[in-house]
Design an enzyme around this catalytic site. Structure first.
Site, PDB file in Angstrom:
ATOM      1  N   HIS A 301       0.835  -1.196   0.000  1.00  0.00           N
ATOM      2  CA  HIS A 301       0.000   0.000   0.000  1.00  0.00           C
ATOM      3  C   HIS A 301       0.877   1.256   0.000  1.00  0.00           C
ATOM      4  CE1 HIS A 301      -3.610  -2.277   1.952  1.00  0.00           C
ATOM      5  NE2 HIS A 301      -3.554  -2.439   0.651  1.00  0.00           N
ATOM      6  N   TYR A 310      -8.255  -2.295   7.825  1.00  0.00           N
ATOM      7  CA  TYR A 310      -8.277  -3.587   8.511  1.00  0.00           C
ATOM      8  C   TYR A 310      -8.376  -3.420  10.030  1.00  0.00           C
ATOM      9  CZ  TYR A 310      -6.916  -5.218   3.932  1.00  0.00           C
ATOM     10  OH  TYR A 310      -6.891  -5.461   2.584  1.00  0.00           O
TER      11      TYR A 310
END
Length: 327
Positions: A301, A310
Site C-alpha cells: 500500500h 483492517y
C-alpha cells in the site's frame, strides 16, 4: 501528376491511436481492452461523432446515462471517465480543463470481507493441487490474485525466504515473505514446471512474455528458465499485441472457480473470493500484534490509510464495546 501505382496511405484509425498510446505508456493489456471499449461506447452513444467535435456536454451526458440508465457501479463510471480523460489528453492532445471538473462518482465505503482462521482452514482444506497451492500463497503472503498468476521462477528466493513481486499495483515492486510450509510444495511445483519448460524448448516454444523493453535489451531472456511463469497455462496462446504463440500464465478464472467450489463445500455464506484471502492475511497479522507499517509494506500500500481499513475489521461489535444486555 500523381503516380497511380503509389499506394494510398490512410491515417490510423482513432482506436488504433488509443492502443498505440496505451502501449507507449506501458499500460497493461487489460487496461487497453477496457479503455478502447469505453471510447467506442462513447462514440457510438453519440451517433459515431468524432470526439474532437464533442465536449463537456457530451461527456457528462454519457456518464449520466451510465449511472441512470445503465445503473453501473461507481467504480465502473470512474473507469469510463478515466478512459475519456486518456483519450482527450494523451491521444488527441486536447487540453480540456472542464474534464478535470467532471464529478467522479463517489465509491461507497464498505469494509472488506474477512474470513476467520477457522474459515480459511475450512476453505484451504477443500483445495488441492496447483489451485490449492495458489490459494495458500495468497493467504500466506498477501499477494493479489494477478501477482500470484504472474509470479516468475526467479522471483522465489528459497534461501532468503522471500518472494519478489514485480510490477504490482501502480507499477511497484515489493518483497513479501515465503511461508515455510510452502517451501516443499513450491519446490515440487517448480520441478514439474521444469519438465514442461524442457518440453517447450524441444518444440521451440519456450519464449515467455517480458515486460517493457526487456525483450529487446536481452534477446535471449524470454527463453531463460528464470523468466518462466511458476504457474503456466496448460496450452499455448497467441499474444494479442505481438502475435507470438507462447505459453502464458494460468487463467485467473480457474482459481476463482476452484475457490468458489471450496467456499460452497465449506458451507460459508460469506461472499469469499481469492482476494478475500489477502484481506484475511492482513487482518490476521494485525490480530497477532504485528505493526501496521509492516503490514502496509507487505501489502504494497502506498498510504497507511489504505491499510487502516483492517483496523476497523478488528473492532468487533462497536469498537470492542460490551453491550449492557450482555452484562
Amino acid at each position: 501528376m500523381s503516380n497511380p501505382n503509389t499506394p494510398v496511405i490512410h491515417p490510423p484509425k482513432l482506436l488504433d491511436l488509443v492502443r498505440d498510446r496505451i502501449c507507449a505508456k506501458h499500460y497493461s493489456i487489460r487496461t487497453e481492452t477496457q479503455y478502447v471499449q469505453w471510447v467506442w461506447r462513447f462514440i457510438v452513444f453519440h451517433g459515431k461523432r468524432h470526439p474532437r467535435d464533442m465536449g463537456a456536454q457530451e461527456v457528462e451526458a454519457f456518464l449520466t446515462h451510465l449511472a441512470v440508465e445503465g445503473n453501473v457501479a461507481a467504480s465502473t463510471q470512474n473507469q469510463a471517465l478515466s478512459a475519456l480523460l486518456f483519450l482527450y489528453k494523451e491521444v488527441l492532445g486536447i487540453d480540456l480543463p472542464w474534464l478535470d471538473d467532471v464529478t467522479r462518482a463517489k465509491r461507497p465505503q464498505r469494509l472488506p470481507v474477512v474470513l476467520t482462521r477457522e474459515e480459511v482452514r475450512g476453505v484451504l482444506d477443500r483445495m488441492s493441487g496447483v489451485y490449492g497451492l495458489m490459494a495458500r500463497l495468497l493467504y500466506g503472503t498477501g499477494m493479489r490474485l494477478m501477482e500470484c498468476m504472474r509470479l516468475r521462477v526467479k522471483d522465489v528466493d528459497f534461501a532468503r525466504g522471500e518472494i519478489l513481486i514485480r510490477d504490482g499495483k501502480g507499477g511497484k515492486d515489493r518483497v513479501t515473505l515465503l511461508p515455510q510450509s510452502l517451501v516443499l510444495p513450491l519446490q515440487e511445483q517448480l520441478r514439474l514446471r521444469r519438465v514442461v519448460f524442457e518440453d517447450d524448448v524441444r518444440v521451440g516454444k519456450a519464449t515467455v512474455y517480458l515486460p517493457d523493453a526487456l525483450a529487446r535489451k536481452y534477446p535471449n531472456a524470454s527463453t531463460e528458465w528464470g523468466w518462466q511463469y511458476v504457474f503456466p497455462s496448460g496450452s499455448f496462446s497467441i499474444d494479442p499485441r505481438s502475435g507470438a504463440e507462447r505459453r502464458h500464465h494460468v487463467d485467473e478464472k480457474l482459481l476463482q472457480r476452484a475457490m468458489k467450489k471450496a467456499v460452497q463445500a465449506a458451507g460459508l455464506v460469506k461472499p469469499a473470493t481469492p482476494h478475500t484471502l489477502r484481506h484475511s492475511f492482513a487482518t490476521h497479522l494485525l490480530e497477532s500484534g504485528y505493526d501496521i507499517r509492516t503490514v502496509q509494506e507487505l501489502l504494497g500500500h502506498s498510504d497507511v490509510s489504505t491499510t487502516m481499513i483492517y483496523t476497523h475489521v478488528l473492532n468487533r461489535g462497536g469498537r470492542g464495546v460490551v453491550s449492557p444486555l450482555d452484562r
